[in-house]
Design a protein around this motif. Sequence first.
Motif, mmCIF file in Angstrom:
data_model
loop_
_atom_site.group_PDB
_atom_site.id
_atom_site.type_symbol
_atom_site.label_atom_id
_atom_site.label_comp_id
_atom_site.label_asym_id
_atom_site.label_seq_id
_atom_site.Cartn_x
_atom_site.Cartn_y
_atom_site.Cartn_z
ATOM 1 N N VAL A 369 84.248 23.732 115.457
ATOM 2 C CA VAL A 369 82.863 23.513 115.030
ATOM 3 C C VAL A 369 82.101 22.816 116.145
ATOM 4 C CG1 VAL A 369 81.351 22.506 113.288
ATOM 5 C CG2 VAL A 369 83.633 23.297 112.636
ATOM 6 N N LEU A 370 80.904 23.324 116.443
ATOM 7 C CA LEU A 370 80.002 22.683 117.410
ATOM 8 C C LEU A 370 79.119 21.714 116.651
ATOM 9 C CD1 LEU A 370 78.955 25.929 119.344
ATOM 10 C CD2 LEU A 370 80.900 24.431 119.811
ATOM 11 N N VAL A 371 79.258 20.433 116.922
ATOM 12 C CA VAL A 371 78.533 19.390 116.178
ATOM 13 C C VAL A 371 77.140 19.217 116.769
ATOM 14 C CG1 VAL A 371 78.542 16.986 115.447
ATOM 15 C CG2 VAL A 371 80.698 18.245 115.617
ATOM 16 N N ILE A 372 76.133 19.192 115.883
ATOM 17 C CA ILE A 372 74.729 19.015 116.279
ATOM 18 C C ILE A 372 74.108 17.922 115.408
ATOM 19 C CG2 ILE A 372 74.438 21.390 117.089
ATOM 20 C CD1 ILE A 372 73.205 22.087 114.402
ATOM 21 N N PRO A 373 72.950 17.373 115.808
ATOM 22 C CA PRO A 373 72.327 16.300 115.013
ATOM 23 C C PRO A 373 71.727 16.846 113.714
ATOM 24 C CG PRO A 373 71.443 16.403 117.267
ATOM 25 C CD PRO A 373 72.203 17.647 117.048
ATOM 26 N N PHE A 374 71.583 15.963 112.726
ATOM 27 C CA PHE A 374 70.839 16.283 111.513
ATOM 28 C C PHE A 374 69.356 16.382 111.875
ATOM 29 C CE2 PHE A 374 74.705 15.137 109.536
ATOM 30 C CZ PHE A 374 74.668 15.547 108.204
ATOM 31 N N GLN A 375 68.641 17.322 111.244
ATOM 32 C CA GLN A 375 67.195 17.415 111.470
ATOM 33 C C GLN A 375 66.497 16.155 110.981
ATOM 34 O OE1 GLN A 375 66.851 21.407 109.468
ATOM 35 N NE2 GLN A 375 65.524 21.819 111.193
ATOM 36 N N ASN A 376 66.949 15.660 109.840
ATOM 37 C CA ASN A 376 66.430 14.401 109.300
ATOM 38 C C ASN A 376 67.595 13.422 109.233
ATOM 39 O OD1 ASN A 376 65.276 12.283 107.982
ATOM 40 N ND2 ASN A 376 64.719 13.421 106.128
ATOM 41 N N PRO A 377 67.658 12.450 110.153
ATOM 42 C CA PRO A 377 68.794 11.519 110.186
ATOM 43 C C PRO A 377 69.029 10.794 108.866
ATOM 44 C CG PRO A 377 67.432 11.299 112.163
ATOM 45 C CD PRO A 377 66.692 12.190 111.229
ATOM 46 N N GLU A 378 67.995 10.621 108.052
ATOM 47 C CA GLU A 378 68.147 9.918 106.786
ATOM 48 C C GLU A 378 69.000 10.701 105.793
ATOM 49 O OE1 GLU A 378 64.285 9.004 105.313
ATOM 50 O OE2 GLU A 378 63.787 7.652 106.954
ATOM 51 N N GLU A 379 69.149 12.007 106.014
ATOM 52 C CA GLU A 379 69.936 12.835 105.104
ATOM 53 C C GLU A 379 71.429 12.780 105.398
ATOM 54 O OE1 GLU A 379 68.393 16.769 105.269
ATOM 55 O OE2 GLU A 379 66.483 16.257 104.306
ATOM 56 N N GLN A 380 71.813 12.157 106.515
ATOM 57 C CA GLN A 380 73.228 12.126 106.889
ATOM 58 C C GLN A 380 73.970 11.092 106.070
ATOM 59 O OE1 GLN A 380 73.986 11.655 111.048
ATOM 60 N NE2 GLN A 380 76.213 11.889 110.840
#
Length: 415
Positions: A369-380
């Motif tokens: 899996v290629l890990v990428i950032p959440f579009q909205n960090p608050e949703e992580q």
Amino acid sequence: MMRKVLQKLGKADETKDEQFEQCVQNFNKQLTEGTRLQKDLRTYLASVKAMHEASKKLNECLQEVYEPDWPGRDEANKIAENNDLLWMDYHQKLVDQALLTMDTYLGQFPDIKSRIAKRGRKLVDYDSARHHYESLQTAKKKDEAKIAKAEEELIKAQKVFEEMNVDLQEELPSLWNSRVGFYVNTFQSIAGLEENFHKEMSKLNQNLNDVLVSLEKQHGSNTFTVKAQPSENAPAKGNKSPSPPDGSPAATPEIRVNHEPEPAGGATPGAALPKSPSQPAEASEVAGGAQPAAGAQEPGETAASEAASSSLPAVVVETFPATVNGTVEGGSGAGRLDLPPGFMFKVQAQHDYTATDTDELQLKAGDVVLVIPFQNPEEQDEGWLMGVKESDWNQHKELEKYRGVFPENFTERVP
């Protein structure tokens, strides 16, 4: 995986989970139905707007050809103004009493959908904490400090999951039951507005018919002949024959259109057009530009469709490119591989993971899996990552459809 977990929690919990899964199925069905209704309502509004424009143009044409010395000119102009106002009022009331209510109704779903997905992740966290605690308890060499910490984490994970679970168990059935009243109110509003519109439009059409009858009576002795272009074979100036001598229809003064039977009460065909079963489909081709983001434009739509729906409330949908600029260079796989925007690192699944929601990745042991950032960090959520499977990325170069979240503790980081 969820089924295996709940089978270990006892019959009561398993039954409760089956009830919850039924609630989720009802929720998804309700969301699908509501989204379709919103789309069809916007198509209907686009059709009303298109009919308004067509009716306005037709009345403008009548005003231009209605000569100043003809009786009823002022009345005809007033009827045209009222016709325009009636269409505007009808469209605005449909927006206020149906479309905006629909938008409010559908506005509840994104938050609940997100919480359903989060509940599933918290259940995985709870299950992981429980297994960790059980493994420490059954170990040959017990570490009381680790056991105490694991028990504390288990209690915390259980509390978070149960709080979310209880709230959703109450909200989902309530939302499901609310659909009946919503559908009743929406279609009652549309039916009532359409009924009143046609009544008022029928009165205007009858008034216009009376004006034209009066015009016909006053000029009844003067037949309105169609003036032909001068030619050697043209009839004499005083000839009032209903058809030209050669029998061709070119100079026939009376023109009748037999496409449809004349509606009752003097109403024009346009006034009753929205009641035709085929009209929404036909009008959507003319004004298909008002379709919501949920439905893509049909290939047959033209530029006129965009103009016809320009006054509808705008629906802004964030979209992402289907592909990323860049290709795999080299014919034998030895070239450079483009990575997704924001790529951080790679991980490899050590265990199978069964996705419990549409925003999660389904993993098999060995998947990279290629890990990428959440579009909205608050949703992580803690312990969860966002990524796209390397195989999907290499094949499709698309994030919107193939990215998803997955539990970090099911994977290991790789170079």
